[in-house]
Write an enzyme that holds these catalytic residues in place. Sequence first.
Site, short mmCIF file in Angstrom:
data_model
loop_
_atom_site.label_atom_id
_atom_site.label_comp_id
_atom_site.label_asym_id
_atom_site.label_seq_id
_atom_site.Cartn_x
_atom_site.Cartn_y
_atom_site.Cartn_z
N GLY A 9 -19.37 55.57 78.70
CA GLY A 9 -19.30 56.83 79.42
C GLY A 9 -20.22 56.73 80.63
N SER A 13 -23.82 61.06 79.57
CA SER A 13 -22.75 61.39 78.62
C SER A 13 -23.17 61.27 77.17
CB SER A 13 -21.51 60.52 78.89
OG SER A 13 -21.79 59.16 78.66
N SER A 16 -27.00 57.00 74.52
CA SER A 16 -28.20 56.66 73.74
C SER A 16 -28.39 57.62 72.58
CB SER A 16 -29.44 56.67 74.64
OG SER A 16 -29.31 55.69 75.65
N ASP A 78 -27.97 49.28 72.69
CA ASP A 78 -27.88 50.24 73.77
C ASP A 78 -28.10 49.51 75.10
OD1 ASP A 78 -27.47 52.83 74.73
OD2 ASP A 78 -29.61 53.30 74.72
N GLU A 79 -27.64 50.11 76.18
CA GLU A 79 -27.72 49.52 77.52
C GLU A 79 -27.01 48.16 77.55
OE1 GLU A 79 -28.59 51.49 79.76
OE2 GLU A 79 -29.98 52.89 78.81
N GLN A 81 -24.45 47.13 79.00
CA GLN A 81 -23.96 46.65 80.29
C GLN A 81 -24.86 45.58 80.86
OE1 GLN A 81 -25.13 49.79 79.86
NE2 GLN A 81 -26.58 50.27 81.49
N HIS A 163 -31.17 49.17 89.07
CA HIS A 163 -32.33 49.92 89.57
C HIS A 163 -32.81 50.80 88.42
CE1 HIS A 163 -34.97 51.94 92.39
NE2 HIS A 163 -34.43 53.10 92.12
N GLY A 165 -35.00 53.11 85.96
CA GLY A 165 -35.93 54.21 86.13
C GLY A 165 -35.66 55.04 87.36
#
EC number: 2.7.1.21
Length: 183
Positions: A9, A13, A16, A78-79, A81, A163, A165
């Site tokens: 998403g 969205s 997490s 998680d994360e 990508q 990028h 944060g």
Amino acid sequence: MAELKYFTGSMNSGKSTMALQEHHSRGGEGVLYTKQDRAGAGIISSRLGLESPAVEVGDDLDLYDDIADRKAPYVICDEAQFLSYKQVGQLAGVVDGMRIDVYCYGILTDFQGQLFPGSKRLVELADKIEVLPVSARCWCGGRATHNARVVDGVMIYEGEQVHIGGNESYATLCRHHFMAGVA
């Protein structure tokens, strides 16, 4: 039958939050991984304020070997990508070789509308891909499908792909406004 699932998403969205909810609903016995979370290394954090310790995935971490050593009943990443092509292949190997469910959460595309390498490989290898039912909204009220990088109110299209944060420098937009460059 174990599965490799990719939940995706746009920003905002609830990816997490859903990852942490899945971990909780399964008894909290699995292993959590993250890479470059906005809250810092080794943490899965949601914008709702939930967070949990996790294994930080470095570029050299062999996920197959790490998961084999931990003997986890399931894996949540998680994360996703930000994972490498090779690391996503290792997760597929965990599913096929160890018969362990792997749930990955992440965004598909960067601020230029290009697939992240980890997302690309997950789309190629996942048994199931699910777009999260909670959708972020564009400023026009439409479903946000893209993440735009914004500097001084203007969308930019150049710069490093990642990028971290920089939540204040991103806007979630519908495809129409993303393509029009209107943040």
